[in-house]
Motif scaffolding. Structure first.
Motif, PDB file in Angstrom:
ATOM      1  N   SER A   1       0.837  -1.196   0.000  1.00  0.00           N
ATOM      2  CA  SER A   1       0.000   0.000   0.000  1.00  0.00           C
ATOM      3  C   SER A   1       0.872   1.245   0.000  1.00  0.00           C
ATOM      4  CB  SER A   1      -0.927  -0.002   1.219  1.00  0.00           C
ATOM      5  OG  SER A   1      -0.187  -0.053   2.416  1.00  0.00           O
ATOM      6  N   GLU A   2       0.245   2.358  -0.288  1.00  0.00           N
ATOM      7  CA  GLU A   2       0.971   3.598  -0.563  1.00  0.00           C
ATOM      8  C   GLU A   2       1.917   4.018   0.558  1.00  0.00           C
ATOM      9  OE1 GLU A   2      -0.057   8.252  -1.777  1.00  0.00           O
ATOM     10  OE2 GLU A   2      -1.667   6.790  -1.413  1.00  0.00           O
ATOM     11  N   ASN A   3       1.480   3.893   1.811  1.00  0.00           N
ATOM     12  CA  ASN A   3       2.269   4.407   2.934  1.00  0.00           C
ATOM     13  C   ASN A   3       2.931   3.314   3.763  1.00  0.00           C
ATOM     14  OD1 ASN A   3       1.569   7.323   2.665  1.00  0.00           O
ATOM     15  ND2 ASN A   3      -0.499   6.548   3.008  1.00  0.00           N
ATOM     16  N   ALA A   4       2.940   2.071   3.247  1.00  0.00           N
ATOM     17  CA  ALA A   4       3.473   0.950   4.027  1.00  0.00           C
ATOM     18  C   ALA A   4       4.964   1.117   4.321  1.00  0.00           C
ATOM     19  CB  ALA A   4       3.219  -0.362   3.298  1.00  0.00           C
ATOM     20  N   LYS A   5       5.750   1.417   3.308  1.00  0.00           N
ATOM     21  CA  LYS A   5       7.202   1.544   3.485  1.00  0.00           C
ATOM     22  C   LYS A   5       7.540   2.664   4.459  1.00  0.00           C
ATOM     23  CE  LYS A   5      11.539   0.556   2.191  1.00  0.00           C
ATOM     24  NZ  LYS A   5      12.319   1.430   3.078  1.00  0.00           N
ATOM     25  N   ALA A   6       6.891   3.812   4.294  1.00  0.00           N
ATOM     26  CA  ALA A   6       7.150   4.958   5.175  1.00  0.00           C
ATOM     27  C   ALA A   6       6.757   4.637   6.616  1.00  0.00           C
ATOM     28  CB  ALA A   6       6.386   6.187   4.681  1.00  0.00           C
TER      29      ALA A   6
ATOM     30  N   SER B   1     -10.841  -4.445  18.163  1.00  0.00           N
ATOM     31  CA  SER B   1      -9.635  -3.615  18.206  1.00  0.00           C
ATOM     32  C   SER B   1      -9.781  -2.441  19.160  1.00  0.00           C
ATOM     33  CB  SER B   1      -9.301  -3.101  16.803  1.00  0.00           C
ATOM     34  OG  SER B   1      -8.952  -4.162  15.957  1.00  0.00           O
ATOM     35  N   ASP B   2      -8.638  -1.874  19.506  1.00  0.00           N
ATOM     36  CA  ASP B   2      -8.606  -0.716  20.399  1.00  0.00           C
ATOM     37  C   ASP B   2      -8.518   0.593  19.627  1.00  0.00           C
ATOM     38  OD1 ASP B   2      -8.447  -2.546  22.604  1.00  0.00           O
ATOM     39  OD2 ASP B   2      -6.330  -2.819  22.105  1.00  0.00           O
ATOM     40  N   LEU B   3      -7.902   0.544  18.451  1.00  0.00           N
ATOM     41  CA  LEU B   3      -7.815   1.703  17.566  1.00  0.00           C
ATOM     42  C   LEU B   3      -8.315   1.294  16.189  1.00  0.00           C
ATOM     43  CD1 LEU B   3      -4.227   3.141  18.291  1.00  0.00           C
ATOM     44  CD2 LEU B   3      -6.378   3.918  19.271  1.00  0.00           C
ATOM     45  N   VAL B   4      -8.949   2.218  15.477  1.00  0.00           N
ATOM     46  CA  VAL B   4      -9.423   1.954  14.119  1.00  0.00           C
ATOM     47  C   VAL B   4      -8.890   3.041  13.194  1.00  0.00           C
ATOM     48  CG1 VAL B   4     -11.421   1.664  12.616  1.00  0.00           C
ATOM     49  CG2 VAL B   4     -11.526   0.870  14.984  1.00  0.00           C
ATOM     50  N   LEU B   5      -8.222   2.606  12.105  1.00  0.00           N
ATOM     51  CA  LEU B   5      -7.717   3.530  11.089  1.00  0.00           C
ATOM     52  C   LEU B   5      -8.718   3.549   9.948  1.00  0.00           C
ATOM     53  CD1 LEU B   5      -4.021   2.254  10.895  1.00  0.00           C
ATOM     54  CD2 LEU B   5      -4.979   3.935  12.492  1.00  0.00           C
ATOM     55  N   MET B   6      -9.497   4.627   9.862  1.00  0.00           N
ATOM     56  CA  MET B   6     -10.469   4.709   8.790  1.00  0.00           C
ATOM     57  C   MET B   6      -9.751   4.848   7.448  1.00  0.00           C
ATOM     58  SD  MET B   6     -12.903   4.299  10.778  1.00  0.00           S
ATOM     59  CE  MET B   6     -14.199   4.255   9.548  1.00  0.00           C
ATOM     60  N   LYS B   7     -10.329   4.261   6.423  1.00  0.00           N
ATOM     61  CA  LYS B   7      -9.824   4.329   5.045  1.00  0.00           C
ATOM     62  C   LYS B   7      -8.463   3.674   4.872  1.00  0.00           C
ATOM     63  CE  LYS B   7      -9.341   7.373   1.071  1.00  0.00           C
ATOM     64  NZ  LYS B   7     -10.151   6.518   0.214  1.00  0.00           N
ATOM     65  N   ASN B   8      -8.175   2.624   5.603  1.00  0.00           N
ATOM     66  CA  ASN B   8      -6.982   1.789   5.359  1.00  0.00           C
ATOM     67  C   ASN B   8      -5.724   2.591   5.041  1.00  0.00           C
ATOM     68  OD1 ASN B   8      -8.957  -0.198   5.529  1.00  0.00           O
ATOM     69  ND2 ASN B   8      -7.937  -1.499   4.063  1.00  0.00           N
TER      70      ASN B   8
ATOM     71  N   LEU C   1      -2.224   3.767   6.392  1.00  0.00           N
ATOM     72  CA  LEU C   1      -1.239   3.544   7.450  1.00  0.00           C
ATOM     73  C   LEU C   1      -0.577   4.842   7.912  1.00  0.00           C
ATOM     74  CD1 LEU C   1       0.470   0.233   6.292  1.00  0.00           C
ATOM     75  CD2 LEU C   1      -0.931   0.570   8.334  1.00  0.00           C
ATOM     76  N   SER C   2      -0.634   5.906   7.104  1.00  0.00           N
ATOM     77  CA  SER C   2      -0.066   7.178   7.562  1.00  0.00           C
ATOM     78  C   SER C   2      -0.821   7.691   8.782  1.00  0.00           C
ATOM     79  CB  SER C   2      -0.108   8.223   6.443  1.00  0.00           C
ATOM     80  OG  SER C   2      -1.433   8.610   6.146  1.00  0.00           O
ATOM     81  N   LYS C   3      -2.087   7.275   8.926  1.00  0.00           N
ATOM     82  CA  LYS C   3      -2.869   7.662  10.104  1.00  0.00           C
ATOM     83  C   LYS C   3      -2.318   6.983  11.364  1.00  0.00           C
ATOM     84  CE  LYS C   3      -7.087   8.346   7.382  1.00  0.00           C
ATOM     85  NZ  LYS C   3      -7.096   9.805   7.422  1.00  0.00           N
ATOM     86  N   LEU C   4      -1.748   5.783  11.211  1.00  0.00           N
ATOM     87  CA  LEU C   4      -1.132   5.105  12.352  1.00  0.00           C
ATOM     88  C   LEU C   4       0.113   5.863  12.811  1.00  0.00           C
ATOM     89  CD1 LEU C   4      -0.831   2.777  14.322  1.00  0.00           C
ATOM     90  CD2 LEU C   4       0.246   1.436  12.502  1.00  0.00           C
ATOM     91  N   VAL C   5       0.893   6.346  11.856  1.00  0.00           N
ATOM     92  CA  VAL C   5       2.065   7.167  12.196  1.00  0.00           C
ATOM     93  C   VAL C   5       1.622   8.415  12.950  1.00  0.00           C
ATOM     94  CG1 VAL C   5       3.931   8.566  11.244  1.00  0.00           C
ATOM     95  CG2 VAL C   5       3.454   6.314  10.281  1.00  0.00           C
ATOM     96  N   LYS C   6       0.575   9.069  12.456  1.00  0.00           N
ATOM     97  CA  LYS C   6       0.071  10.279  13.115  1.00  0.00           C
ATOM     98  C   LYS C   6      -0.424   9.953  14.525  1.00  0.00           C
ATOM     99  CE  LYS C   6       0.071  13.717  11.886  1.00  0.00           C
ATOM    100  NZ  LYS C   6       1.055  14.788  12.169  1.00  0.00           N
ATOM    101  N   ALA C   7      -1.097   8.811  14.681  1.00  0.00           N
ATOM    102  CA  ALA C   7      -1.588   8.416  16.007  1.00  0.00           C
ATOM    103  C   ALA C   7      -0.429   8.228  16.976  1.00  0.00           C
ATOM    104  CB  ALA C   7      -2.406   7.135  15.904  1.00  0.00           C
TER     105      ALA C   7
END
Length: 644
Positions: A472-477, A568-575, A577-583
């Motif tokens: 996916s687009e942000n997986a590597k980052a 789950s404890d956290l949900v990243l809307m719209k799949n 992964l950059s949102k996980l980094v922000k979290a």
């Protein structure tokens, strides 16, 4: 969903952080009473001389009016209520201010007693307003709750019905500019839809027949008909409301410790202050008047209000900020834990990868006409519903539309005749006598985790196509980010070891574990916890659910299965992964600000105690500094609302 909304709104009014159960229960009355008390105290300030009794009466009445909500309801009322519940004396910090004010009145310091109540109550209302800002940011979601829908009847007419009456299979009409009433799939028409309430994306999504739509999103200029696919209680938006409700009720570990510590601290202060009042005149040569007065100043100085508020605005602001960005948590405690993770494991398909194959490479013999071969390949694949066929059709654009009768043979692939020749597309093992570049490319691409199919003309290989579920687009980052922060990264997949390692090497993960059964994933997470410490798991499928539950922090991709989202404890809307980094970034900042507030508030309390004991502060100065520090703590936490 309405039940959830009513529950949420009820709880928002009936339960506030650190015990403020009575906040706003009388509407604007607490503020009105406060200003009445403020005016009476102001009048008393200008009275004097022969009117000393009248002046003190105004101060007393004004203090009772201004402090009714904060001191009487919250200080005395909640102390009684909590003591009954706990079956032991359980005071809150507000009662300290009430006792200090009463003491000031008893020794004749009516102005200072009134000033204490005015500043304490006034700052308390400001704190509630500041904390309310972050809560309002989250509960704005509730205002987007659709209530009606246009139901298409069997005769084609439409009627307005309540959303709660809709059933799976009902057909609805959505006009331009309307809210989409419920989750479903478009039957006819095309439009663009603002899905920011669901996934945080600002750009509208183009939608047409067969595309899914979500309740609470806003339709653009087109009109479409849709079929309901979920009951109202099971929609994505309903799940979001449930997460928001849990989010506001949950607290960080630091917050819980502080709230448990507060009653014990208040009891300690209540026991210590009388000792200071009694022993200081005997041991320090103070007068009894000085001992009582300095004891009251010390009582104000030792109140832990700033400490009690140290985490509230911080956690609410952090979770609110992330909610607007499409990251929803079931409690700020999980955000706090996210900041301390030592290992993070990712599912492959649909998490680190897009979840569907794409054509990555292809090669055709120089002796054949590429465009003609592509026309034939497309004509064959059009007759298949296999995911690989969809990927090939997305990649290649035919020059001519050919009509070929296709036979789908299990084990052999797709076969069809055109211009007297037989063409076949199948897996490499279904062909014999292949050599040269085709074998070399097959081995090379297969070693990279790609799926290869051969294209043959009269059983002679004339080309091959490689497909892969790409990252996916942000997986590597995302992987690079966590490795930079010293977090061990693991890829867990049920795919073959070759495929898993190929993706792992491409992304740079520390460890790849392949050929994993769903029940084994939770055991792997358990081992990660033992080896590294706090562990997070990111997944999207039913097969990830056991591992998501076992992990310290389970993180679901928002477009994954309902089960993954539920556990789950956290949900990243719209799949994304950059949102996980922000979290993770905001969780680190949240913990940092919480400790800033705790250290600052404890320092102020210690400083006030010292200056009070040596006589450098009176009640007024102590109150101003004390309440000022509480507001500083609140405002410092609100900074997290503005993090970009």
């Amino acid at each position: 969903m309405e039940d959830i909304q009513e529950k949420q709104l009820h709880e928002e009014h009936s339960h506030e952080e650190h015990g403020h159960n009575h906040d706003h229960e009388d509407g604007k009355m607490p503020i009105v009473l406060y200003f009445v008390g403020f005016v009476l105290s102001l009048i008393a300030l200008f009275l004097g001389g022969e009117t000393n009794l009248l002046q003190n009466s105004f101060f007393l009445i004004g203090s009772i009016s201004a402090g009714y909500h904060v001191i009487i309801l919250e200080g005395i009322g909640e102390t009684i209520e909590n003591s009954k519940t706990q079956h032991k004396f359980t005071p809150n910090s507000h009662i300290l201010m009430g006792i200090a004010a009463i003491g000031a009145f008893l020794i004749g310091s009516f102005w200072e007693g009134a000033l204490l109540i005015l500043i304490f109550s006034g700052s308390h209302f400001l704190e509630e307003y500041a904390e309310g800002r972050s809560k309002r940011e989250i509960t704005k979601l509730l205002e987007m709750n659709p209530t009606t829908a246009r139901l298409i009847m069997s005769d084609g007419k439409t009627i307005i019905v309540n959303v709660n009456e809709l059933k799976v299979g009902d057909q609805l009409q959505v006009l331009n500019g309307d809210q989409v009433p419920i989750d479903g799939v478009i039957l006819s028409g095309s439009t663009s839809i603002d899905e920011s309430s669901i996934n945080g994306e600002s750009m509208p999504k183009e939608k047409t027949q067969g595309d899914g739509v979500f309740g609470s999103t806003i339709n653009g200029t087109g009109t479409f008909s849709m079929e309901v696919t979920k009951e109202n209680k099971d929609t994505v938006f309903s799940k979001i409301l449930q997460l928001v409700n849990q989010n506001q009720e949950n607290q960080t570990k630091a917050s819980s410790i502080i709230q448990k510590f507060e009653p014990k601290y208040v009891k300690f202060v209540l026991m210590t202050i009388p000792l200071v009042m009694v022993l200081a005149p005997i041991l320090l040569d103070w007068t009894w008047s000085q001992g009582i007065y300095r004891g009251l100043v010390l009582l104000v100085a030792a109140s832990p209000c700033a400490l009690a508020a140290a985490t509230v605005s911080v956690t609410l602001s952090a979770t609110s900020n992330l909610a607007k960005r499409g990251v929803l948590s079931k409690g700020s405690a999980y955000l706090s834990q996210l900041a301390g993770i030592k290992a993070i494991a990712f599912d492959k398909t649909g998490t680190l990868t897009k979840g569907k194959p794409e054509v990555t490479d292809y090669h055709f013999a120089d002796s054949v006409e590429d465009e003609n071969i592509i026309d034939i390949v497309v004509a064959l694949e059009k007759e298949s519903n296999h995911p690989l066929a969809s990927a090939i059709l997305e990649k290649f654009e035919p020059k001519n539309q050919l009509a070929i009768a296709v036979e789908n043979q299990i084990g052999n692939g797709l076969t069809g005749d055109h211009n007297g020749k037989t063409y076949r597309i199948g897996k490499p093992t279904s062909f014999e006598g292949v050599s040269g570049d085709y074998v070399r490319l097959n081995e090379e691409w297969s070693s990279e985790g790609k799926t290869v199919v051969y294209v043959a003309e009269n059983e002679k290989i004339i080309g091959l196509i490689a497909l892969m579920d790409i990252a996916s687009e942000n997986a590597k980052a995302t992987i690079d980010y966590f490795k930079k922060h010293g977090v061990h990264t693991t890829l867990i997949t049920g795919d073959s070891e070759m495929t898993g390692k190929a993706v792992g090497e491409q992304l740079g993960v520390d460890e790849v574990i392949a050929n994993v059964m769903p029940e084994d994933k939770s055991n792997i997470i358990n081992e990660q916890k033992e080896n590294y410490g706090i562990t997070a798991m990111v997944g999207d499928g039913v097969n990830d659910a056991p591992a998501l539950v076992k992990a310290d922090i389970g993180i679901a991709m928002g477009e994954g299965t309902d089960v993954a989202v539920d556990v789950s404890d956290l949900v990243l809307m719209k799949n994304d992964l950059s949102k996980l980094v922000k979290a993770h970034e905001i969780s680190l900042k949240m913990n940092h600000v919480i400790w800033q507030n705790i250290i600052f508030s404890m320092t102020v309390v210690a400083l006030l105690i010292v200056v009070s004991l040596i006589g450098l502060a009176d009640i007024a100065i102590s109150v101003v500094i004390h309440e000022g520090s509480t507001l500083v703590v609140i405002l410092n936490g609100l900074r997290l609302l503005k993090i970009k």
